[in-house]
Design a protein around this motif. Structure first.
Motif, PDB file in Angstrom:
ATOM      1  N   SER A   4       0.585  -1.477  -0.279  1.00  0.00           N
ATOM      2  CA  SER A   4       0.188   0.272  -0.021  1.00  0.00           C
ATOM      3  C   SER A   4       0.600   1.443  -0.154  1.00  0.00           C
ATOM      4  CB  SER A   4      -0.611  -0.111   1.156  1.00  0.00           C
ATOM      5  OG  SER A   4      -0.310  -0.045   2.606  1.00  0.00           O
ATOM      6  N   GLY A   5       1.696   1.066   0.544  1.00  0.00           N
ATOM      7  CA  GLY A   5       2.872   2.709   0.201  1.00  0.00           C
ATOM      8  C   GLY A   5       3.359   2.531  -0.476  1.00  0.00           C
ATOM      9  N   ILE A   6       4.149   1.272  -1.081  1.00  0.00           N
ATOM     10  CA  ILE A   6       4.828   1.586  -3.203  1.00  0.00           C
ATOM     11  C   ILE A   6       2.966   1.928  -3.998  1.00  0.00           C
ATOM     12  CG2 ILE A   6       6.197   0.633  -4.599  1.00  0.00           C
ATOM     13  CD1 ILE A   6       7.152  -1.137  -2.171  1.00  0.00           C
ATOM     14  N   LEU A   7       2.190   1.739  -3.542  1.00  0.00           N
ATOM     15  CA  LEU A   7       1.156   2.053  -4.208  1.00  0.00           C
ATOM     16  C   LEU A   7       0.475   3.407  -4.782  1.00  0.00           C
ATOM     17  CD1 LEU A   7      -0.772   0.483  -6.551  1.00  0.00           C
ATOM     18  CD2 LEU A   7      -2.218   0.252  -4.507  1.00  0.00           C
ATOM     19  N   LEU A   8       0.126   3.868  -2.559  1.00  0.00           N
ATOM     20  CA  LEU A   8       0.078   5.474  -2.157  1.00  0.00           C
ATOM     21  C   LEU A   8       1.782   6.184  -2.994  1.00  0.00           C
ATOM     22  CD1 LEU A   8      -0.805   7.135  -1.015  1.00  0.00           C
ATOM     23  CD2 LEU A   8       0.411   7.069   0.638  1.00  0.00           C
ATOM     24  N   ILE A   9       2.735   5.821  -3.276  1.00  0.00           N
ATOM     25  CA  ILE A   9       3.905   6.460  -3.439  1.00  0.00           C
ATOM     26  C   ILE A   9       4.334   7.159  -5.638  1.00  0.00           C
ATOM     27  CG2 ILE A   9       6.673   6.785  -3.885  1.00  0.00           C
ATOM     28  CD1 ILE A   9       6.616   5.505  -1.044  1.00  0.00           C
ATOM     29  N   VAL A  10       3.519   5.762  -6.168  1.00  0.00           N
ATOM     30  CA  VAL A  10       3.282   5.817  -7.558  1.00  0.00           C
ATOM     31  C   VAL A  10       2.288   6.700  -7.378  1.00  0.00           C
ATOM     32  CG1 VAL A  10       2.540   4.098  -9.053  1.00  0.00           C
ATOM     33  CG2 VAL A  10       4.539   3.390  -7.538  1.00  0.00           C
ATOM     34  N   SER A  11       1.405   6.359  -7.293  1.00  0.00           N
ATOM     35  CA  SER A  11      -0.018   7.164  -7.515  1.00  0.00           C
ATOM     36  C   SER A  11       0.583   8.469  -7.275  1.00  0.00           C
ATOM     37  CB  SER A  11      -1.201   6.731  -6.726  1.00  0.00           C
ATOM     38  OG  SER A  11      -1.694   4.848  -6.833  1.00  0.00           O
ATOM     39  N   GLY A  12       1.048   8.585  -5.848  1.00  0.00           N
ATOM     40  CA  GLY A  12       1.286  10.209  -6.515  1.00  0.00           C
ATOM     41  C   GLY A  12       1.791  11.013  -7.154  1.00  0.00           C
ATOM     42  N   THR A  13       2.390   9.804  -7.873  1.00  0.00           N
ATOM     43  CA  THR A  13       3.778  10.831  -8.747  1.00  0.00           C
ATOM     44  C   THR A  13       2.849  10.828  -9.848  1.00  0.00           C
ATOM     45  OG1 THR A  13       5.512   9.135  -7.343  1.00  0.00           O
ATOM     46  CG2 THR A  13       5.986  10.187  -9.886  1.00  0.00           C
ATOM     47  N   ILE A  15      -0.451  11.362 -10.207  1.00  0.00           N
ATOM     48  CA  ILE A  15      -0.898  12.421 -10.213  1.00  0.00           C
ATOM     49  C   ILE A  15      -0.080  13.889 -10.456  1.00  0.00           C
ATOM     50  CG2 ILE A  15      -2.304  13.828  -7.951  1.00  0.00           C
ATOM     51  CD1 ILE A  15      -3.504  11.072  -7.906  1.00  0.00           C
ATOM     52  N   VAL A  16       0.818  13.916 -10.038  1.00  0.00           N
ATOM     53  CA  VAL A  16       1.806  15.089 -10.058  1.00  0.00           C
ATOM     54  C   VAL A  16       1.784  15.370 -11.829  1.00  0.00           C
ATOM     55  CG1 VAL A  16       4.138  16.020  -9.649  1.00  0.00           C
ATOM     56  CG2 VAL A  16       2.326  15.028  -7.688  1.00  0.00           C
ATOM     57  N   ILE A  17       2.377  13.888 -12.191  1.00  0.00           N
ATOM     58  CA  ILE A  17       2.585  13.823 -13.734  1.00  0.00           C
ATOM     59  C   ILE A  17       1.637  14.501 -14.370  1.00  0.00           C
ATOM     60  CG2 ILE A  17       3.221  12.791 -15.155  1.00  0.00           C
ATOM     61  CD1 ILE A  17       4.937  11.228 -13.731  1.00  0.00           C
ATOM     62  N   GLY A  18       0.479  13.927 -14.187  1.00  0.00           N
ATOM     63  CA  GLY A  18      -1.006  14.668 -14.950  1.00  0.00           C
ATOM     64  C   GLY A  18      -1.366  15.806 -14.664  1.00  0.00           C
ATOM     65  N   LEU A  19      -1.116  16.438 -13.528  1.00  0.00           N
ATOM     66  CA  LEU A  19      -1.485  17.801 -13.439  1.00  0.00           C
ATOM     67  C   LEU A  19      -0.239  19.254 -13.806  1.00  0.00           C
ATOM     68  CD1 LEU A  19      -2.572  17.563  -9.810  1.00  0.00           C
ATOM     69  CD2 LEU A  19      -4.361  17.985 -11.371  1.00  0.00           C
ATOM     70  N   SER A  20       1.040  18.117 -14.035  1.00  0.00           N
ATOM     71  CA  SER A  20       1.797  18.575 -14.882  1.00  0.00           C
ATOM     72  C   SER A  20       1.833  18.395 -16.486  1.00  0.00           C
ATOM     73  CB  SER A  20       3.278  18.119 -15.051  1.00  0.00           C
ATOM     74  OG  SER A  20       3.487  18.269 -13.539  1.00  0.00           O
ATOM     75  N   LEU A  21       1.257  17.976 -16.927  1.00  0.00           N
ATOM     76  CA  LEU A  21       1.025  18.063 -18.025  1.00  0.00           C
ATOM     77  C   LEU A  21      -0.712  17.980 -18.852  1.00  0.00           C
ATOM     78  CD1 LEU A  21       2.186  13.543 -18.931  1.00  0.00           C
ATOM     79  CD2 LEU A  21       2.447  15.584 -19.718  1.00  0.00           C
ATOM     80  N   LEU A  22      -1.125  18.183 -17.849  1.00  0.00           N
ATOM     81  CA  LEU A  22      -2.160  19.272 -18.174  1.00  0.00           C
ATOM     82  C   LEU A  22      -2.357  20.915 -18.096  1.00  0.00           C
ATOM     83  CD1 LEU A  22      -5.794  19.011 -17.910  1.00  0.00           C
ATOM     84  CD2 LEU A  22      -5.773  19.576 -15.113  1.00  0.00           C
ATOM     85  N   VAL A  23      -1.528  20.981 -17.202  1.00  0.00           N
ATOM     86  CA  VAL A  23      -0.854  23.093 -17.076  1.00  0.00           C
ATOM     87  C   VAL A  23       0.275  22.894 -18.405  1.00  0.00           C
ATOM     88  CG1 VAL A  23       0.600  24.372 -16.493  1.00  0.00           C
ATOM     89  CG2 VAL A  23      -0.523  23.204 -15.096  1.00  0.00           C
ATOM     90  N   ILE A 147      -5.716   7.681 -13.770  1.00  0.00           N
ATOM     91  CA  ILE A 147      -5.037   6.396 -12.916  1.00  0.00           C
ATOM     92  C   ILE A 147      -4.481   6.557 -12.095  1.00  0.00           C
ATOM     93  CG2 ILE A 147      -3.011   4.968 -14.144  1.00  0.00           C
ATOM     94  CD1 ILE A 147      -3.517   4.634 -16.828  1.00  0.00           C
ATOM     95  N   GLY A 148      -3.802   7.486 -11.569  1.00  0.00           N
ATOM     96  CA  GLY A 148      -3.360   8.141 -10.625  1.00  0.00           C
ATOM     97  C   GLY A 148      -4.100   7.864  -9.083  1.00  0.00           C
ATOM     98  N   MET A 149      -5.338   8.432  -9.680  1.00  0.00           N
ATOM     99  CA  MET A 149      -6.811   8.173  -8.778  1.00  0.00           C
ATOM    100  C   MET A 149      -6.844   6.629  -8.171  1.00  0.00           C
ATOM    101  SD  MET A 149      -6.980  11.205  -7.459  1.00  0.00           S
ATOM    102  CE  MET A 149      -8.446  12.384  -7.233  1.00  0.00           C
ATOM    103  N   ILE A 150      -6.793   6.239  -9.443  1.00  0.00           N
ATOM    104  CA  ILE A 150      -7.491   5.093  -9.038  1.00  0.00           C
ATOM    105  C   ILE A 150      -6.304   3.802  -7.962  1.00  0.00           C
ATOM    106  CG2 ILE A 150      -7.775   2.275  -9.873  1.00  0.00           C
ATOM    107  CD1 ILE A 150      -9.332   3.493 -12.551  1.00  0.00           C
ATOM    108  N   GLY A 151      -4.971   4.197  -8.310  1.00  0.00           N
ATOM    109  CA  GLY A 151      -4.480   3.982  -7.880  1.00  0.00           C
ATOM    110  C   GLY A 151      -3.840   4.355  -6.245  1.00  0.00           C
TER     111      GLY A 151
END
Length: 167
Positions: A4-13, A15-23, A147-151
């Protein structure tokens, strides 16, 4: 480290990548677009100018949004570099988008006017139609975010299951 910790870190990453790509995608899509806003009434028009090169783009797009919209009291016109009106459209809803052909290089004008004495706040934009490659960045960013939110949800579920098992 737990799954769950690894999945949390990957998902957070993700989400940050997705927001950056959105901007980044929004900046790329809006590149070359002239935007203005202001009050429009019977005595006050909103004019937006943009320079187009015929060899760079064959079509342009306008977008108009009218706050406090009233039926058939607003219109949008596009004037080409030769001073010829190429499109005249009555605005029959709060937001419109219209494409037009670029046949001459030079400055195109978007003029938004009203037949009402009452002032309304209007937003307008004129620019080149973005190509499919530029639009795809927006879609990719949304997929990465989802994908990040699902993770993130799965990490929460795994964390809860681990807590229940440890009790």
């Amino acid at each position: 480290m737990q799954k769950s910790g690894i999945l949390l870190i990957v998902s957070g990453t993700l989400i940050v990548i997705g927001l950056s790509l959105l901007v980044l995608g929004n900046q790329i899509i809006l590149e070359g677009v002239s935007q203005e806003n202001g009050k429009v009434s019977l005595n006050q028009d909103l004019t937006i100018l943009n320079n187009f090169e015929e060899q760079d783009t064959t079509s342009g797009i306008i977008a108009v949004q009218v706050m406090d919209f009233k039926d058939n009291t607003f219109s949008a016109r596009i004037i080409n570099p030769l001073g010829i009106e190429i499109i005249s459209q009555i605005i029959n809803e709060e937001t419109i988008e219209t494409e037009f052909e670029i046949l001459e290089s030079g400055t195109y004008k978007l003029i938004i006017d009203s037949t009402s004495n009452k002032e309304a706040h209007v937003f307008g934009a004129i620019g080149p139609v973005p190509d499919a490659g530029k639009k795809s960045i927006g879609f990719i960013s949304i997929y990465v975010l989802v994908i990040g939110m699902i993770g993130l949800g799965l990490a929460g579920i795994l964390g809860i299951k681990n807590k229940i098992r440890s009790v």
